[in-house]
Write a protein that holds these residues in place. Structure first.
Motif, PDB file in Angstrom:
ATOM      1  N   THR A  92      51.813  30.950  43.029  1.00 54.98           N
ATOM      2  CA  THR A  92      51.219  31.053  44.367  1.00 54.98           C
ATOM      3  C   THR A  92      51.945  30.148  45.366  1.00 54.98           C
ATOM      4  OG1 THR A  92      49.671  29.262  43.977  1.00 54.98           O
ATOM      5  CG2 THR A  92      48.943  31.461  43.365  1.00 54.98           C
ATOM      6  N   LEU A  93      51.867  30.561  46.611  1.00 59.78           N
ATOM      7  CA  LEU A  93      52.276  29.716  47.743  1.00 59.78           C
ATOM      8  C   LEU A  93      51.284  29.995  48.866  1.00 59.78           C
ATOM      9  CD1 LEU A  93      56.144  29.829  48.358  1.00 59.78           C
ATOM     10  CD2 LEU A  93      54.791  27.920  47.554  1.00 59.78           C
ATOM     11  N   CYS A  94      50.973  29.005  49.633  1.00 67.13           N
ATOM     12  CA  CYS A  94      50.051  29.242  50.744  1.00 67.13           C
ATOM     13  C   CYS A  94      50.837  29.774  51.951  1.00 67.13           C
ATOM     14  CB  CYS A  94      49.325  27.952  51.115  1.00 67.13           C
ATOM     15  SG  CYS A  94      50.408  26.697  51.765  1.00 67.13           S
ATOM     16  N   VAL A 218      39.189  26.554  48.846  1.00 70.06           N
ATOM     17  CA  VAL A 218      40.169  27.644  49.028  1.00 70.06           C
ATOM     18  C   VAL A 218      40.644  27.737  50.473  1.00 70.06           C
ATOM     19  CG1 VAL A 218      39.108  28.977  47.174  1.00 70.06           C
ATOM     20  CG2 VAL A 218      38.509  29.493  49.530  1.00 70.06           C
ATOM     21  N   ALA A 224      46.355  27.129  47.346  1.00 70.28           N
ATOM     22  CA  ALA A 224      46.627  28.458  46.786  1.00 70.28           C
ATOM     23  C   ALA A 224      46.353  28.476  45.279  1.00 70.28           C
ATOM     24  CB  ALA A 224      48.070  28.854  47.080  1.00 70.28           C
ATOM     25  N   ALA A 227      42.659  28.411  44.631  1.00 75.74           N
ATOM     26  CA  ALA A 227      42.066  29.715  44.921  1.00 75.74           C
ATOM     27  C   ALA A 227      42.291  30.667  43.756  1.00 75.74           C
ATOM     28  CB  ALA A 227      42.658  30.288  46.207  1.00 75.74           C
ATOM     29  N   ARG A 228      43.486  30.612  43.206  1.00 79.26           N
ATOM     30  CA  ARG A 228      43.770  31.494  42.065  1.00 79.26           C
ATOM     31  C   ARG A 228      42.887  31.116  40.869  1.00 79.26           C
ATOM     32  NH1 ARG A 228      48.715  33.993  41.431  1.00 79.26           N
ATOM     33  NH2 ARG A 228      48.999  35.094  39.493  1.00 79.26           N
ATOM     34  N   LEU A 231      39.330  32.373  41.609  1.00 80.69           N
ATOM     35  CA  LEU A 231      39.045  33.784  41.902  1.00 80.69           C
ATOM     36  C   LEU A 231      39.783  34.796  41.035  1.00 80.69           C
ATOM     37  CD1 LEU A 231      39.039  33.471  45.769  1.00 80.69           C
ATOM     38  CD2 LEU A 231      37.074  33.766  44.302  1.00 80.69           C
ATOM     39  N   ALA A 232      40.960  34.444  40.530  1.00 85.33           N
ATOM     40  CA  ALA A 232      41.715  35.419  39.741  1.00 85.33           C
ATOM     41  C   ALA A 232      41.178  35.404  38.318  1.00 85.33           C
ATOM     42  CB  ALA A 232      43.203  35.088  39.778  1.00 85.33           C
ATOM     43  N   GLU A 233      40.264  36.293  38.065  1.00 83.90           N
ATOM     44  CA  GLU A 233      39.540  36.308  36.801  1.00 83.90           C
ATOM     45  C   GLU A 233      40.358  37.022  35.725  1.00 83.90           C
ATOM     46  OE1 GLU A 233      35.886  38.243  37.390  1.00 83.90           O
ATOM     47  OE2 GLU A 233      34.931  37.386  35.632  1.00 83.90           O
ATOM     48  N   ARG A 239      35.647  33.698  35.639  1.00 79.41           N
ATOM     49  CA  ARG A 239      35.462  33.024  36.932  1.00 79.41           C
ATOM     50  C   ARG A 239      34.376  31.952  36.816  1.00 79.41           C
ATOM     51  NH1 ARG A 239      35.264  36.951  42.189  1.00 79.41           N
ATOM     52  NH2 ARG A 239      34.655  35.423  43.733  1.00 79.41           N
TER      53      ARG A 239
ATOM     54  N   ARG B   7      37.945  39.183  46.124  1.00 78.36           N
ATOM     55  CA  ARG B   7      38.878  38.092  45.827  1.00 78.36           C
ATOM     56  C   ARG B   7      39.602  37.587  47.066  1.00 78.36           C
ATOM     57  NH1 ARG B   7      42.267  39.432  40.350  1.00 78.36           N
ATOM     58  NH2 ARG B   7      40.524  39.570  38.932  1.00 78.36           N
ATOM     59  N   ALA B  13      48.168  34.546  53.639  1.00 75.64           N
ATOM     60  CA  ALA B  13      49.487  34.502  52.981  1.00 75.64           C
ATOM     61  C   ALA B  13      50.152  35.871  53.013  1.00 75.64           C
ATOM     62  CB  ALA B  13      49.340  34.012  51.546  1.00 75.64           C
ATOM     63  N   ALA B 177      52.620  37.802  47.355  1.00 73.32           N
ATOM     64  CA  ALA B 177      52.167  36.548  47.984  1.00 73.32           C
ATOM     65  C   ALA B 177      50.696  36.262  47.736  1.00 73.32           C
ATOM     66  CB  ALA B 177      52.414  36.612  49.489  1.00 73.32           C
ATOM     67  N   PRO B 179      47.558  34.855  46.580  1.00 72.66           N
ATOM     68  CA  PRO B 179      47.310  33.826  45.570  1.00 72.66           C
ATOM     69  C   PRO B 179      46.235  34.216  44.562  1.00 72.66           C
ATOM     70  CG  PRO B 179      47.010  32.942  47.792  1.00 72.66           C
ATOM     71  CD  PRO B 179      47.139  34.429  47.916  1.00 72.66           C
ATOM     72  N   THR B 180      45.334  35.091  44.953  1.00 74.77           N
ATOM     73  CA  THR B 180      44.224  35.404  44.049  1.00 74.77           C
ATOM     74  C   THR B 180      44.399  36.753  43.358  1.00 74.77           C
ATOM     75  OG1 THR B 180      42.960  36.401  45.850  1.00 74.77           O
ATOM     76  CG2 THR B 180      42.616  34.062  45.447  1.00 74.77           C
ATOM     77  N   GLU B 181      45.562  37.318  43.467  1.00 74.82           N
ATOM     78  CA  GLU B 181      45.854  38.617  42.858  1.00 74.82           C
ATOM     79  C   GLU B 181      44.852  39.674  43.298  1.00 74.82           C
ATOM     80  OE1 GLU B 181      45.825  37.509  38.743  1.00 74.82           O
ATOM     81  OE2 GLU B 181      47.984  37.282  38.707  1.00 74.82           O
TER      82      GLU B 181
END
Lengths: 701, 244
Positions: A92-94, A218, A224, A227-228, A231-233, A239, B7, B13, B177, B179-181
């Motif tokens: 990730t990058l913001c 977040v 970033a 946040a992942r 939220l990225a389950e 999560r 999400r 981004a 980009a 971040p949370t897919e």
């Protein structure tokens, strides 16, 4: 046969010819060609085309230490992306980080030393003049207190060690740091323990329950990876539950499983009520009770506080508080976090709640941060506010890396009246209220080697290198070069200091190293030596500390000296507070922690889309606007403590009725905040539509 | 493409990555949300309930890559908008564009943008432009094309390897980009693809589905109120309010 051509025939021929021409491809071809021709004007910039190369580096804009993949054309970076698999950022990058390569061309970029007079007038300055001014202060210093403050905007870097060494070399100089978000919290934690404890970080990655008092988990740059994590389950990482207790529905509140709107200024009461519910429900763990020296005293203290009347002001039901208390006790991997900008009583109450819930020294809770081998210890360094008033002749600000802002008023308070100067080493000279007289041009990300000490969402520390990926501007300085020019001596280069740090990591044989070429995490001892480690870090890898033992909780006190009195006073103030007409909450622009590091293309999320509320605006709920007869886009004046500032009014349904949310930043609100020390009364007066005045009470969130 | 609204944090981004990838210039002086160039923009949409029950979602909005009766294709007098039968991507050919803006009027998603000014970058920043994408000038319309430059590069790479283009060969910049897919991209016609699985979820919907344009960008949300609102109603933004 009459062969003469009549006028009618001519007209027919001409009409038929025009019709035929229109039906032929010719006019369309002309239009097409002219369109192509008119769209290739020479003044339209064309991309420079050349060999495409890829490299890996680390983002150094903030302390998150995200891995960056750099795509370059003709040796100049054209786009950045996250490094997939990087342990700090997981690809990730913001939004800010994605534009790091644009900062070299920022319109506010400084490429030669400049002098700023009257706040805005800029003229070219001579480096020798600036150095002479610093030397004059150094040589004229006679008093015991330092005359030169060397303020480090981002402690923990290789440059920090150089700045400290300058302070050691010159008796008249002293090293200081910009206000650190976690430092106040660390100081508060240490008061609870009798033995020395390190800094702590919240292990968000392994937490299954996070109770957040307004923490911007977040929101904005540097978040970033968090946040992942949140939220990225995935099946391996479900999560976590996030309960956000915050007056305004921020981006974090928006994605939280539960958002609990709380009356601003009562967050500490809410945290104390949850702690009391855990104790009275006999849910405090035996291990916590065994290490606590004053468990009974805490129960009595909370009972004596008589919280229910104050809790009613929070706007949170008793059932909700009991539910949070139960969840915190039942979930072993839980943690309570607060906004770094929260006032001291909120920080203290949240720490107390963490102690009661037993989240310290636990995976998924608050875990101790180890120190980076070879790094200069800066945790005990003073801030600018700690220097004597009107004692400083020169303040040297190393702003080559973005850091926390120092309130403008502090400079005037610490400088000698009339003669004190502020010299900033910074890549930019954007207008700001800080009274800076000289700016020395610094390099930006990607121009020179620098280091990043980061903390991952799992609470692990890392060291990465931001490599040069573009030619450095010839007249820019890094900290080492600047100090060399000031002292007239040869300073060790950033690379030399970093190599020493890598050697210390190698000799400690601690932690893991991420190698982007594999990409894998390998233990430090698997490398052949310092050179092999250095080589991997140069190629965009990073060192990350290994898994730490959970550790056992040392003996502690719930109520160190002074805490009970402080909290009693604040809870009493909450009970006694009269409800303001509207409560003013000042929030920060999550993407503009440092205005100068805002690349030009950020206009996409500001001016061109309105995704982020502009600085210098106040947001209110539509019903509040209607009640006070103000409209969207109205010009208004925000008055606080006698300072009157122009603002724009925006209607925002995420701001609860009864609140005014003012966006902080480089705009006028920041100017006001720098002069505010505590709760203040003011007003928002609309002048555009029907004139109206909204009285507000400021609660520093 | 499937976008999981639950999400999306509204971090922006994707907006920035899109602008960098496609050489979209920064705001000209005087630019507003109506006249800005944001191939990808993120709009906050409230679910309509009153405080404190109200919730909102951030909706990333870009060209929806309509499938049937693509409005912008059918109204363009210059054939400057093309429908790629192989990929299903609706592409814009700026050099053919006359600037009539019929396409902007026809697009029900307000996903097309007009260059009101010549593109300008701060001095030196032209070095950071993506060499795979040409710059556009004042007077032409433009929009998201799922990062055509990346697609072409992936095609060239596949051709060099003497193999057909695989769905995983490229991803648009916004997907990379996020971040949370929250954004998943791939071949919707491949039932084994991740994007197909996401698109077949009962939580998935399309914007303004009743118009029958068949967008290939799908959205998903666990909230029935969000699904109902966005399926039937247009996403409100300042640009839309002006353009009607």
């Amino acid at each position: 046969m009459n062969s003469s051509i009549s006028r009618r025939d001519l007209l027919r021929f001409a009409g038929g010819g025009v019709l035929g021409l229109l039906l032929s491809p010719l006019p369309w071809k002309v239009l097409d060609d002219s369109a192509i021709w008119t769209q290739n004007w020479p003044w339209i910039p064309e991309p420079s085309r050349g060999p495409i190369t890829w490299s890996a580096s680390t983002c150094s804009l903030c302390g998150a230490g995200c891995g960056v993949r750099v795509r370059s054309s003709n040796g100049h970076p054209v786009s950045l992306a996250g490094q997939a698999g990087h342990p700090m950022s997981a690809g990730t990058l913001c939004a800010t980080g994605l534009l790091a390569h644009h900062l070299a061309c920022h319109p506010s970029r400084v490429l030669q030393p400049i002098r700023i007079t009257n706040g805005t007038e800029r003229t070219a300055a001579d480096m020798a003049t600036i150095v002479a001014a610093i030397h004059a202060a150094h040589s004229a210093s006679t008093s015991a207190s330092p005359a030169i403050a060397v303020i480090d905007s981002r402690p923990g870097r290789a440059a920090s060690r150089l700045l400290m060494e300058l302070a050691h070399q010159w008796p008249s100089a002293a090293y200081g740091v910009a206000p650190q978000a976690g430092r106040a919290r660390t100081d508060l934690i240490r008061k609870h323990f009798r033995t020395a404890v390190p800094e702590f970080a919240a292990d968000i990655q392994h937490a299954r329950l996070i109770v957040s008092f307004g923490a911007p988990l977040v929101d904005g740059w540097g978040t970033a990876a968090t946040a992942r994590t949140l939220l990225a389950e995935t099946s391996a990482h479900p999560r976590p539950r996030l309960i956000q207790i915050e007056p305004v529905r921020s981006r974090t509140a928006n994605v939280a499983e539960t958002w609990i709107p709380v009356t601003p200024g009562t967050e500490h009461v809410c945290a104390l009520a949850i702690a009391q519910a855990i104790i009275e429900g006999r849910r405090m763990k035996s291990a916590v009770r065994a290490r606590a020296e004053d468990a009974a005293a805490l129960a009595a203290f909370l009972h004596d506080l008589d919280l229910p009347p104050a809790v009613r002001r929070c706007g949170i039901s008793d059932a909700r508080i009991l539910e949070i208390a139960r969840s915190l006790s039942d979930e072993p991997a839980s943690v309570v976090v607060a906004s770094p900008a929260a006032p001291e009583e909120v920080q203290s109450a949240v720490l107390l709640l963490n102690l009661v819930a037993g989240t310290f020294f636990r995976e998924g809770g608050l875990r101790p941060l180890p120190e980076i081998p070879g790094a200069a210890r800066t945790t005990d360094a003073r801030t600018l506010e700690d220097f004597d008033d009107h004692s400083l002749s020169v303040i040297i600000l190393d702003e080559s890396a973005a850091g926390a802002d120092i309130p403008a008023a502090v400079f005037g308070q610490k400088l000698k009246p009339g003669s004190g100067i502020v010299v900033s080493l910074s890549p930019f000279a954007a207008p700001r209220p800080v009274p800076i007289q000289y700016v020395i041009p610094a390099a930006v990300w990607g121009e020179r080697l620098t280091d990043v000490a980061g903390t991952s969402p799992a609470g692990e520390i890392s060291v990465g290198l931001a490599m040069p990926v573009m030619p450095a501007r010839p007249d820019t300085f890094d900290t080492a070069a600047f100090l060399g020019a000031v002292t007239g001596t040869s300073q060790p280069s950033t690379e030399e200091i970093l190599r020493q740090r890598i050697a210390a990591i190698w000799s400690g044989r601690r932690g893991m190293v991420y190698d982007p070429s594999s990409p894998t995490l390998r233990p430090v001892h698997a490398f052949g030596g310092t050179d092999a480690l250095w080589s991997v870090l140069q190629s965009g890898g990073c060192w990350i500390d290994g898994p730490r033992p959970a550790g056992s909780m040392p003996a502690f006190r719930f109520l160190p000296a002074g805490l009970a009195e402080h909290l009693t006073k604040r809870v009493a103030a909450t009970k006694a507070a009269t409800a303001p007409a509207l409560a003013l909450v000042i929030t920060s622009d999550p993407l503009r922690r440092d205005q100068a590091f805002d690349a030009t293309l950020m206009s996409k999320v500001r001016d061109e889309s309105g995704l982020y509320l502009p600085c210098g605006s106040v947001a209110i709920h539509p019903t509040t606007a209607e009640a006070h007869n103000v409209g969207v886009g109205d010009d208004a004046t925000l008055s606080i403590n006698g300072t009157t500032l122009p603002v724009h009014i925006a209607c925002d349904s995420s701001v609860p009725p009864g609140l005014v949310s003012a966006m902080d930043g480089d705009g006028p609100v920041a100017l006001a905040q720098s002069k505010i020390s505590d709760r203040s009364v003011g007003s928002v007066a609309s002048a555009t539509s029907a004139p109206s005045v909204i009285p507000v009470t400021l609660w520093k969130a | 493409m499937v976008i999981d609204l639950d999400r999306c944090t509204g971090c922006g981004a994707c907006v920035i990555a899109c602008a960098v990838e496609n050489n979209v210039p920064p705001a000209h002086e005087g630019t507003t949300p109506r006249t800005g160039l944001t191939w990808m923009r993120v709009v906050r949409v409230d679910d309509g309930r009153s405080f404190p029950d109200t919730r909102s979602v951030f909706v990333p909005l870009m060209c929806q890559q309509c499938d049937h009766h693509t409005p912008c294709v059918s109204v363009c007098p210059q054939n400057a908008v093309e429908y790629d039968e192989e990929t299903g991507i609706v592409t814009q050919v700026p050099v053919r564009c006359l600037g009539c803006r019929y396409c902007m009027t026809a697009c029900p998603y307000h996903a097309r943008y007009f260059n009101w000014w010549d593109p300008e970058w701060p001095a030196g920043m032209e070095q950071t432009l993506n060499p795979d994408v040409s710059t556009r000038m004042r007077g032409v319309a433009e929009k998201c094309n799922f990062c055509h430059g990346r697609l072409q590069a992936a095609r060239a790479k596949a051709a060099a390897g003497s193999r057909p283009l695989a769905p995983d060969d490229y991803q648009p910049a916004c997907v990379e980009a996020c971040p949370t897919e929250a954004i998943v991209f791939g071949d919707l016609n491949d039932p084994r693809s991740t994007v197909s699985a996401a698109a077949s979820s009962p939580d998935t919907f399309r914007l303004l589905e009743h118009l029958g344009t068949g967008p290939k960008v799908r959205y998903r949300s666990r909230s029935a109120a969000v699904r109902e609102s966005l399926t039937r109603n247009s996403v409100s933004s300042e640009k839309e309010q002006v353009h009607g």
